[in-house]
Scaffold this active site. Structure first.
Site, PDB file in Angstrom:
ATOM      1  N   ASP A  72       2.460  -1.717   5.340  1.00  0.00           N
ATOM      2  CA  ASP A  72       2.225  -3.262   4.976  1.00  0.00           C
ATOM      3  C   ASP A  72       1.751  -3.340   3.466  1.00  0.00           C
ATOM      4  OD1 ASP A  72      -0.387  -2.560   5.575  1.00  0.00           O
ATOM      5  OD2 ASP A  72      -1.061  -4.575   6.216  1.00  0.00           O
ATOM      6  N   TYR A  74      -0.347  -3.941  -0.191  1.00  0.00           N
ATOM      7  CA  TYR A  74      -1.575  -3.586  -0.634  1.00  0.00           C
ATOM      8  C   TYR A  74      -2.254  -4.886  -0.594  1.00  0.00           C
ATOM      9  CZ  TYR A  74       0.025   0.744  -2.948  1.00  0.00           C
ATOM     10  OH  TYR A  74       0.533   1.750  -3.526  1.00  0.00           O
ATOM     11  N   PHE A  85       4.576   0.793  -1.507  1.00  0.00           N
ATOM     12  CA  PHE A  85       3.911   1.674  -2.562  1.00  0.00           C
ATOM     13  C   PHE A  85       3.837   1.138  -3.716  1.00  0.00           C
ATOM     14  CE2 PHE A  85       4.989   4.187   1.276  1.00  0.00           C
ATOM     15  CZ  PHE A  85       3.781   4.617   1.573  1.00  0.00           C
ATOM     16  N   HIS A 193       0.583  10.229   5.769  1.00  0.00           N
ATOM     17  CA  HIS A 193       0.589   9.326   4.737  1.00  0.00           C
ATOM     18  C   HIS A 193      -0.283   9.683   3.655  1.00  0.00           C
ATOM     19  CE1 HIS A 193      -0.393   5.191   3.122  1.00  0.00           C
ATOM     20  NE2 HIS A 193       0.639   4.684   3.795  1.00  0.00           N
TER      21      HIS A 193
END
Length: 233
Positions: A72, A74, A85, A193
């Protein structure tokens, strides 16, 4: 305030092919628009700005060659820009996850580390930067999970997998890996991740960028230009 009506407004409209593909979840998107309006009315707000929420879908459906799936946006106010990202070009310091992505990009294919966090150049090269959940309450990571976005983005993943044209998916982390069954026979690169909590457990050294290009070329497609210079304006 960020008006949820801007989700499909003016120059921010999404690619027509994507609009058609997402039509089966039109009612869900309407529910999400109402949810965001309620968040605004209650003073909680949401981000990214409404006009950027569906930004990933401005990349024409036919042009997508690589799918990078995130979790989701930031939660830090002003950071997200509607691409997984990525951050606004002026954000400093860069989020740690993005710093780790840049480290792997340099180690994998030698791309110099940029000072900015705007990944728009990847989008222009056919990389769809999609989060599973497209909005978040500022300061509250994961706050908009399970309000409906997963239905929309799962449909997007199924749409890409069913096109029958070259595609590589890059799944970073547990949330992204959950869509693996939707991808069918799509060549897929999975790893931990890039967050500071997990990057050392399989993200570093996974070489996703060179591997994605090799998988594209094996399908007869052009490789992605992963460079991020010159600095976006």
């Amino acid at each position: 305030m960020s008006d949820p009506a801007d989700l499909f407004s003016g120059r921010h409209q999404i690619d027509p092919a994507w609009a058609d593909a997402l039509q089966p979840e039109a009612a869900t998107i309407d529910d999400l628009r109402r949810f965001l309006a309620e968040e605004d009315a209650a003073g909680r707000g949401f981000q990214p700005a409404a006009a950027q929420v569906l930004r990933a879908f401005r990349l024409p459906l036919a042009d997508v060659r690589v799918l990078i799936l995130g979790q989701d946006p930031y939660p830090t106010l002003g950071h997200p820009i509607g691409l997984s990202f990525a951050t606004d070009v002026h954000v400093r310091p860069l989020p740690r996850s993005l710093q780790n992505i840049y480290r792997e990009l340099r180690d994998d294919i030698g791309v110099p580390t940029p000072e900015h966090g705007d990944l728009s150049a990847w989008s222009h090269s056919g990389v769809m930067l999609l989060n599973r959940v497209l909005t978040v309450r500022p300061g509250a990571a994961g706050s908009h999970r399970r309000v409906g976005w997963e239905r929309v983005t799962d449909l997007a993943v199924r749409t890409l997998a069913s096109r029958g044209t070259p595609l590589v998916s890059i799944l970073w982390g547990r949330d992204a890996a959950a869509v693996r069954p939707l991808l069918g026979t799509t060549p897929t690169i999975e790893s931990a991740h890039p967050s500071p909590l997990s990057a050392s457990r399989g993200f570093f050294g996974s070489r996703p960028f060179s591997r994605a290009n090799a998988l594209l070329e094996a399908q007869g497609a052009q490789p992605v230009d992963w460079s991020l210079v010159p600095r976006p304006q």
